[in-house]
Design a protein around this motif. Structure first.
Motif, PDB file in Angstrom:
ATOM      1  N   LYS A   2       0.853  -1.186   0.000  1.00  8.82           N
ATOM      2  CA  LYS A   2       0.000   0.000   0.000  1.00  8.82           C
ATOM      3  C   LYS A   2       0.889   1.235   0.000  1.00  8.82           C
ATOM      4  CE  LYS A   2      -4.223  -1.774   1.994  1.00  8.82           C
ATOM      5  NZ  LYS A   2      -5.264  -1.564   2.995  1.00  8.82           N
ATOM      6  N   THR A  26      -3.682   0.481  -3.198  1.00 14.03           N
ATOM      7  CA  THR A  26      -3.316  -0.909  -2.975  1.00 14.03           C
ATOM      8  C   THR A  26      -2.739  -1.451  -4.275  1.00 14.03           C
ATOM      9  OG1 THR A  26      -5.090  -1.160  -1.361  1.00 14.03           O
ATOM     10  CG2 THR A  26      -4.159  -3.184  -2.274  1.00 14.03           C
ATOM     11  N   GLU A  55       0.377   2.856   9.226  1.00 15.18           N
ATOM     12  CA  GLU A  55       1.016   1.555   9.448  1.00 15.18           C
ATOM     13  C   GLU A  55      -0.041   0.479   9.711  1.00 15.18           C
ATOM     14  OE1 GLU A  55       4.678  -0.290  12.024  1.00 15.18           O
ATOM     15  OE2 GLU A  55       3.320   1.056  13.078  1.00 15.18           O
ATOM     16  N   GLN A  56      -1.050   0.809  10.509  1.00 14.89           N
ATOM     17  CA  GLN A  56      -2.124  -0.157  10.798  1.00 14.89           C
ATOM     18  C   GLN A  56      -2.899  -0.530   9.534  1.00 14.89           C
ATOM     19  OE1 GLN A  56      -4.371   1.870  13.819  1.00 14.89           O
ATOM     20  NE2 GLN A  56      -2.954   1.293  15.451  1.00 14.89           N
ATOM     21  N   GLY A  58      -1.539  -0.899   6.712  1.00 14.86           N
ATOM     22  CA  GLY A  58      -0.662  -1.692   5.864  1.00 14.86           C
ATOM     23  C   GLY A  58       0.173  -0.883   4.888  1.00 14.86           C
ATOM     24  N   SER A  60       3.230   0.898   3.351  1.00 16.54           N
ATOM     25  CA  SER A  60       4.678   0.697   3.482  1.00 16.54           C
ATOM     26  C   SER A  60       5.495   1.754   2.743  1.00 16.54           C
ATOM     27  CB  SER A  60       5.067  -0.698   2.986  1.00 16.54           C
ATOM     28  OG  SER A  60       4.706  -0.856   1.626  1.00 16.54           O
TER      29      SER A  60
END
Length: 119
Positions: A2, A26, A55-56, A58, A60
């Motif tokens: 992501k 995504t 971060e939760q 996803g 990066s």
């Protein structure tokens, strides 16, 4: 994977902490398969909880325009790779990144005030 992109009017906002919203893309097998938006908490990105939220989710990678070292360090502390110096249409920059054409400028935002602290 992501990718988060600070966004305003379909373009990468030059200052991630003051953007209108984040576009969250995504990616699977090198292709963008989904796009969603996340409202920006108003105010400084390095004082908000946006890094933990991303971060939760996803995320990066953050493709950003200008960003102070404090914000960059906060995002990297949440396992988000920061690519600064990006500008233009959100999806076009993301596509260029996925093809290997976008690199970090290495230039931070040194002269910005953010609430009670400076970067």
């Amino acid at each position: 994977m992501k990718i988060a992109i600070p966004t305003k009017e379909g373009l990468i906002d030059n200052h991630f902490g003051h953007c209108d919203h984040y576009t969250i893309l995504t990616v699977e097998q090198g292709k963008i398969i989904q796009s969603q938006t996340l409202p920006s908490p108003k105010g400084c990105g390095c004082k908000s909880n946006i890094a933990a939220t991303l971060e939760q989710m996803g995320v990066s990678v953050m493709l950003a325009g200008s960003m102070g070292e404090g914000a960059k360090n906060k995002l990297e502390g949440h396992n988000i790779r920061v690519i600064r110096g990006c500008s233009g249409a959100v999806e076009a920059v993301a596509e260029a990144f996925l093809k290997g054409f976008v690199f970090d400028s290495g230039i931070g935002c040194a002269a910005h005030e953010c609430g009670e602290h400076k970067h």
